[in-house]
Every structure is written in C-alpha cells, then in structure tokens.
Write a protein that holds these residues in place. Structure first.
Motif, PDB file in Angstrom:
ATOM      1  N   LEU A 129       0.613  -1.113  -0.121  1.00 12.95           N
ATOM      2  CA  LEU A 129       0.194   0.134   0.088  1.00 12.95           C
ATOM      3  C   LEU A 129       1.120   1.288   0.022  1.00 12.95           C
ATOM      4  O   LEU A 129       0.198   2.403  -0.024  1.00 12.95           O
ATOM      5  CB  LEU A 129      -0.906  -0.122   1.386  1.00 12.95           C
ATOM      6  N   TYR A 132       0.482   3.334  -2.843  1.00 10.88           N
ATOM      7  CA  TYR A 132      -0.703   4.170  -2.953  1.00 10.88           C
ATOM      8  C   TYR A 132      -0.962   5.378  -2.150  1.00 10.88           C
ATOM      9  O   TYR A 132      -1.800   6.133  -2.474  1.00 10.88           O
ATOM     10  CB  TYR A 132      -2.220   2.920  -2.738  1.00 10.88           C
ATOM     11  N   TYR A 190      -2.552  -2.144  -4.337  1.00  6.97           N
ATOM     12  CA  TYR A 190      -3.980  -1.837  -3.954  1.00  6.97           C
ATOM     13  C   TYR A 190      -4.977  -2.867  -4.526  1.00  6.97           C
ATOM     14  O   TYR A 190      -5.585  -3.701  -3.921  1.00  6.97           O
ATOM     15  CB  TYR A 190      -4.527  -0.503  -4.287  1.00  6.97           C
TER      16      TYR A 190
END
Length: 318
Positions: A129, A132, A190
């Motif tokens: 993540l 992201y 993601y």
C-alpha cells in the motif's frame, strides 16, 4: 411470602399487541433511510454538476460575459478538432498501457502471496500500500528523474547495453510508457490486496484436494483462483477503466514547462488535460463542457463494454 400473579390469571386483559402495520411500514422504510444520505450527496455533488455540464455544453459560455446559445455547435466542433482526437488517442493508449499490466501483476502477486509461506507476511502485504499512499507529486519527481534523457537510471542501463538514450518526455510512446509505469506502480499493490482478500476466502482444503488429484500450480490458478476472483476482477476492470480514462495528474506533472498541453506536440495530453486547457486557460467553458460530455460518454461506453466482456468470459476447462 408474596406470590406474583400474571395479569391473565388475575383476570386482567392481556397487553395490547404491537401494531403490526406500523412495524411493517418501519421495516420497509428503514433500508431506504439508511441509503438516503449517499444518494443525497451523489445528487448534490455528482448528478447536478453532470446535468449542468450538459447544459453549459449547449452555450458559448463566457464565465464573466454573455452566455450565447449555440445548440450542438460545440459538439460538431469537437468532431473536426484534431486536438480532441489526439487527446482521445493519448487517453486510450495510456489507459491500455497502464491497466493491463497493473491487473496482471496484481493477479500474479496475489496468487503468490496466498500460497507462499513468508515470515512477516502481514508486513509484506501492507507494504504494497506504500505506492498508493505516496504523494503523486513525489512519484512524478522520482520517475521523471529515473526516465530522464541525460541522467536517468533507465537510459544509463540502456547505454550499458549499447542502445541510444531515449527522450521519454518528448516522444509520444515514450511519454505514454512513462505515465503508464507511474500509474501501474501506484495502483498494483492496492489491486493485489483486493485479489488477496478474495483468495483468502477460498478454503485451503480445495487447494489441498486439487494437489492430491495431481493439479499443479498453474491448473490450481486457472480452475480455483480465477473463478474465485471473478467478481473482484470484474470490479477492478470497471474501476480501472473509469479511473484510467480520467487520468489527469500524472501527465500534468511530467511536463512542467508545458503542463496543460503536455509537450510541444501534445504527445501526452489526455482528454482531461484538454478540457482543463480549454476551460481554465482559454476560458471556453462551453467547449470544455462539450469535452466533458464526450469523455463521460466514452467512459460509460468502455466501462460497459469491459463489464460485458468480463462477465461473459468463462473459466478455462480441462
């Protein structure tokens, strides 16, 4: 010693029953009351601006001057505008170059993380993540340096292999590849976590039974993982289509000298950048609204086509 006596035994009338009609009405209304806030917010910030865009597209709209009704002239002007078709080609090219690798990498990575036994597995899953949550501006700076013509890491590696340097920012395909790599890097983690969450809902006994029956990793992936991921794959395809066709920030940042047109030959100007240029640089709000309507139709058509195709694809048999 006292003894409790029920109302019925004491000869008193029973308690009145709950009003069934009122309870039924409440049960019917309650679900709609729960979802009403979403639709109210969507109407205020989504539907009304969309309808107003359709309205503005019918005018020669000066933000500080007159609003002259021109009918469909803005749309007919788009059909003959080479800049619009160039932006549409750039948008589709960047969308394909970023979406297909992103989904494939996420799919393979999720399958591996679901099967490989790793120490600190949760840590490695959460690190996906990081791209992201990283600032898009910081990402653009790093990748612009990596793809730089004179001092970039990629061109340095190409020179070691005997190839000439590539000016990614100034070439059509080079700029598309640069933007696609940025988008893929940002979103593949993601998407992989979405796939991984779906795969972890599949009982391990199914994979173990398949292994006992002689199914290898590839056959398990094709006949177990893919069917289990089917709804999530459809979801990610549709959302990637919607987001990819509206890409704005990455092409805006990689060409700092000419941000609105994304290069001297508009080599990476997308439809959203073209809309921004016409609306907030040329102040042609009516023409910009027509571009927005065309983009909306394009997004709905391609998202619907992807949904139709992805829901018709059946798992591989054999």
């Amino acid at each position: 010693m006292t003894t409790s006596i029920s109302p019925t035994k004491a000869g008193l009338p029973p308690a009145p029953p709950v009003d069934a009609a009122r309870r039924g009405f409440t049960e019917i209304i309650a679900p709609y009351a729960y979802i009403t806030p979403f639709f109210v917010i969507f109407a205020v910030f989504g539907l009304i601006p969309l309808l107003f865009t359709f309205y503005v597209a019918l005018f020669d709209w000066n933000p500080i001057g007159e609003h002259v009704f021109v009918g469909l002239d803005n749309f007919s002007g788009l059909l003959g505008d080479t800049r619009f078709w160039n932006a549409a080609r750039n948008t589709v090219s960047i969308w394909l170059l970023s979406t297909v690798p992103q989904l494939l990498i996420a799919l393979v990575l999720a399958h591996m993380l679901n099967h490989v036994r790793l120490r600190l597995a949760v840590f490695f899953r959460m690190t996906m993540l990081v791209p992201y949550i990283t600032s898009v501006a910081a990402t653009a700076i790093v990748f612009a340096q990596m793809f730089d013509r004179d001092y970039g890491l990629l061109n340095w590696l190409l020179s070691l292999m005997g190839f000439e340097h590539i000016d990614f920012n100034q070439s059509v395909m080079g700029s598309h590849v640069l933007i696609a790599v940025m988008v893929t890097w940002r979103w593949f983690g993601y998407t992989a976590l979405l796939y991984l969450a779906s795969l972890q809902a599949v009982p391990r006994a199914i994979y173990e039974a398949a292994a006992v029956d002689g199914a290898g990793g590839v056959r398990q992936f094709l006949h177990i993982s893919l069917p289990a991921l089917r709804p999530v794959i459809v979801f990610t395809i549709v959302t990637s289509t919607i987001g990819g066709l509206q890409i704005f920030t990455e092409p805006l940042l990689i060409n700092r000298g000419t941000p609105n047109i994304c290069g001297p030959i508009r080599q990476c100007q997308t439809l959203t950048l073209f809309l921004f240029e016409q609306g907030f640089t040329q102040f042609k709000f009516g023409y910009a609204a027509a571009i927005g309507v065309a983009l909306f139709v394009m997004v709905v058509a391609l998202a619907g086509l992807n949904y139709f195709l992805s829901t018709r694809i059946r798992p591989v048999k054999g």
